[in-house]
Design an enzyme around this catalytic site. Sequence first.
Site, PDB file in Angstrom:
ATOM      1  N   ARG A 108      -2.042  44.535 -22.764  1.00 45.52           N
ATOM      2  CA  ARG A 108      -3.211  43.651 -22.776  1.00 45.52           C
ATOM      3  C   ARG A 108      -2.715  42.272 -22.390  1.00 45.52           C
ATOM      4  O   ARG A 108      -1.869  41.695 -23.081  1.00 45.52           O
ATOM      5  CB  ARG A 108      -3.855  43.619 -24.163  1.00 45.52           C
ATOM      6  CG  ARG A 108      -4.879  42.516 -24.305  1.00 45.52           C
ATOM      7  CD  ARG A 108      -5.723  42.617 -25.536  1.00 45.52           C
ATOM      8  NE  ARG A 108      -6.689  43.689 -25.401  1.00 45.52           N
ATOM      9  CZ  ARG A 108      -7.753  43.846 -26.186  1.00 45.52           C
ATOM     10  NH1 ARG A 108      -7.976  42.995 -27.164  1.00 45.52           N
ATOM     11  NH2 ARG A 108      -8.590  44.855 -26.008  1.00 45.52           N
ATOM     12  N   HIS A 135     -11.594  45.977 -18.169  1.00 40.06           N
ATOM     13  CA  HIS A 135     -11.272  46.641 -19.439  1.00 40.06           C
ATOM     14  C   HIS A 135     -11.610  48.131 -19.251  1.00 40.06           C
ATOM     15  O   HIS A 135     -12.549  48.655 -19.843  1.00 40.06           O
ATOM     16  CB  HIS A 135     -12.083  46.002 -20.567  1.00 40.06           C
ATOM     17  CG  HIS A 135     -11.593  46.315 -21.941  1.00 40.06           C
ATOM     18  ND1 HIS A 135     -10.473  47.106 -22.181  1.00 40.06           N
ATOM     19  CD2 HIS A 135     -12.067  45.954 -23.172  1.00 40.06           C
ATOM     20  CE1 HIS A 135     -10.289  47.203 -23.493  1.00 40.06           C
ATOM     21  NE2 HIS A 135     -11.237  46.528 -24.104  1.00 40.06           N
ATOM     22  N   GLN A 138     -12.048  50.688 -22.247  1.00 36.90           N
ATOM     23  CA  GLN A 138     -13.303  50.501 -22.976  1.00 36.90           C
ATOM     24  C   GLN A 138     -14.446  51.224 -22.250  1.00 36.90           C
ATOM     25  O   GLN A 138     -15.251  51.920 -22.854  1.00 36.90           O
ATOM     26  CB  GLN A 138     -13.623  49.000 -23.063  1.00 36.90           C
ATOM     27  CG  GLN A 138     -14.932  48.685 -23.742  1.00 36.90           C
ATOM     28  CD  GLN A 138     -14.894  48.984 -25.231  1.00 36.90           C
ATOM     29  OE1 GLN A 138     -13.994  48.559 -25.920  1.00 36.90           O
ATOM     30  NE2 GLN A 138     -15.879  49.724 -25.738  1.00 36.90           N
ATOM     31  N   ASP A 226     -21.824  41.707 -24.353  1.00 36.53           N
ATOM     32  CA  ASP A 226     -20.482  41.383 -24.833  1.00 36.53           C
ATOM     33  C   ASP A 226     -20.492  39.902 -25.203  1.00 36.53           C
ATOM     34  O   ASP A 226     -21.409  39.156 -24.826  1.00 36.53           O
ATOM     35  CB  ASP A 226     -19.453  41.693 -23.723  1.00 36.53           C
ATOM     36  CG  ASP A 226     -18.008  41.559 -24.174  1.00 36.53           C
ATOM     37  OD1 ASP A 226     -17.761  41.431 -25.389  1.00 36.53           O
ATOM     38  OD2 ASP A 226     -17.113  41.572 -23.301  1.00 36.53           O
ATOM     39  N   CYS A 266     -18.958  46.410 -26.942  1.00 37.58           N
ATOM     40  CA  CYS A 266     -17.571  46.849 -27.075  1.00 37.58           C
ATOM     41  C   CYS A 266     -16.915  46.295 -28.343  1.00 37.58           C
ATOM     42  O   CYS A 266     -15.927  46.832 -28.822  1.00 37.58           O
ATOM     43  CB  CYS A 266     -16.765  46.461 -25.841  1.00 37.58           C
ATOM     44  SG  CYS A 266     -16.623  44.690 -25.584  1.00 37.58           S
ATOM     45  N   ARG A 294     -12.911  55.279 -28.794  1.00 36.79           N
ATOM     46  CA  ARG A 294     -11.760  54.723 -28.078  1.00 36.79           C
ATOM     47  C   ARG A 294     -10.555  55.655 -28.256  1.00 36.79           C
ATOM     48  O   ARG A 294      -9.777  55.862 -27.319  1.00 36.79           O
ATOM     49  CB  ARG A 294     -11.412  53.316 -28.616  1.00 36.79           C
ATOM     50  CG  ARG A 294     -12.457  52.240 -28.364  1.00 36.79           C
ATOM     51  CD  ARG A 294     -12.532  51.821 -26.907  1.00 36.79           C
ATOM     52  NE  ARG A 294     -11.265  51.352 -26.386  1.00 36.79           N
ATOM     53  CZ  ARG A 294     -10.805  50.107 -26.517  1.00 36.79           C
ATOM     54  NH1 ARG A 294     -11.540  49.196 -27.120  1.00 36.79           N
ATOM     55  NH2 ARG A 294      -9.629  49.752 -26.005  1.00 36.79           N
TER      56      ARG A 294
HETATM   57  N1  NVA Z   1     -14.838  40.292 -22.835  1.00 35.83           N
HETATM   58  C1  NVA Z   1     -14.111  40.342 -24.056  1.00 35.83           C
HETATM   59  C2  NVA Z   1     -13.818  41.761 -24.414  1.00 35.83           C
HETATM   60  C3  NVA Z   1     -13.121  41.940 -25.738  1.00 35.83           C
HETATM   61  C4  NVA Z   1     -12.807  43.362 -26.046  1.00 35.83           C
HETATM   62  C5  NVA Z   1     -12.831  39.550 -23.918  1.00 35.83           C
HETATM   63  O1  NVA Z   1     -12.156  39.649 -22.882  1.00 35.83           O
HETATM   64  O2  NVA Z   1     -12.492  38.791 -24.824  1.00 35.83           O
HETATM   65  N1   CP Z   2     -13.222  46.349 -27.669  1.00 36.51           N
HETATM   66  C1   CP Z   2     -11.945  45.965 -27.800  1.00 36.51           C
HETATM   67  O1   CP Z   2     -11.118  46.104 -26.898  1.00 36.51           O
HETATM   68  O2   CP Z   2     -11.649  45.451 -29.029  1.00 36.51           O
HETATM   69  P1   CP Z   2     -10.311  44.734 -29.459  1.00 36.51           P
HETATM   70  O3   CP Z   2     -10.273  43.401 -28.775  1.00 36.51           O
HETATM   71  O4   CP Z   2     -10.419  44.606 -30.949  1.00 36.51           O
HETATM   72  O5   CP Z   2      -9.149  45.589 -29.050  1.00 36.51           O
END
Ligand code: NVA
Ligand code: CP
Length: 307
Positions: A108, A135, A138, A226, A266, A294
């Site tokens: 990540r 993502h 997800q 989101d 998500c 997930r």
């Molecule tokens: N769009 C959000 C998704 C978190 C799972 C982010 O990138 O923070």
């Molecule tokens: N939806 C998701 O990826 O959650 P986290 O940021 O908690 O991993």
Amino acid sequence: MKNFINISDLSRDELRSIIDKAKKRKSERGKKPHSQPDEDQPLNGKTMIMIFEKTSTRTRISFDLAVKQLGGSSIILNQDEFHYGKGDETIKDTAKVLSQYADILMIRTDLHKNVDEFKKYLEIPIINGLTDKGHPCQVMSDILTFEELKGEIKGKTIAWIGDGNNVANSFIEAATSFEFKLNIACPKKYQPDKKIINFAKKNKCKLLITDNPLKAVEGADCIMTDKWISMSDKGNKNTKKKALRKFQVNKKLMSYAKPDSIFMHCLPASRDEEVTSDIMDGKQSVVWLQAFNRIHAQKSIIEWCFK
Ligand code: NVA
Ligand code: CP
């Protein structure tokens, strides 16, 4: 050995096989305790390293459980705990070392280009666990959840309301491959990635981009949103939130969708910003199943990487 970086990297058959295998494994597993491995343990003796440059609840735990259920083990590396991202070791050198310690890597990261840089030097598969551009894990999991509740996603209508962010980008790629209709309602300034929109248009994706949320949810089988501010957002938060105010998912907006539509997020959510609490906790909401799935989608992605 395969990498899972963008949904658009995979063929339609490959994507379909990942979803179908996830359904099969999930149903065969039944109600086994969370950490008990599946009978066949395809990852027996194998290790996954997970790199987190940013915070995570779901991705971290669901990948850990996915690996355990496949019979393998995992090691979690947070950015401030190892030689990465501080300039004291290049991605190239880190990738070469990690290739000797593990069998698969999940990352990540803020910058999508870091995943591509890792890929260049890794000798093991890499999975994208969220970047500024996408993502994909997800979205695969959300397709699994949708199909579990509403049947095949092909031909259905999904409405994405709010920020045209990383998750929205992956949904555009998914709409192109899984052939569902995707209506995105967002402010002009916060539209998804232009390159991804162009890719979808070239590939005959049924994609509508509008700044009218009512138009986007009309006839929708699923409404999604989101956070308005993503982890990698660097701009002015107040300006962005102001622009997104009319894109809140609430009772009124949901009433324009199909009566049997579902609501997805998500997570994590900012309640009463992008979605009101009554919708998050309401009958149409499937957010907890999304989080649970997930595990199952990722088990299937990991298995596919080793094929
Ligand atoms: N769009 C959000 C998704 C978190 C799972 C982010 O990138 O923070
Ligand atoms: N939806 C998701 O990826 O959650 P986290 O940021 O908690 O991993």
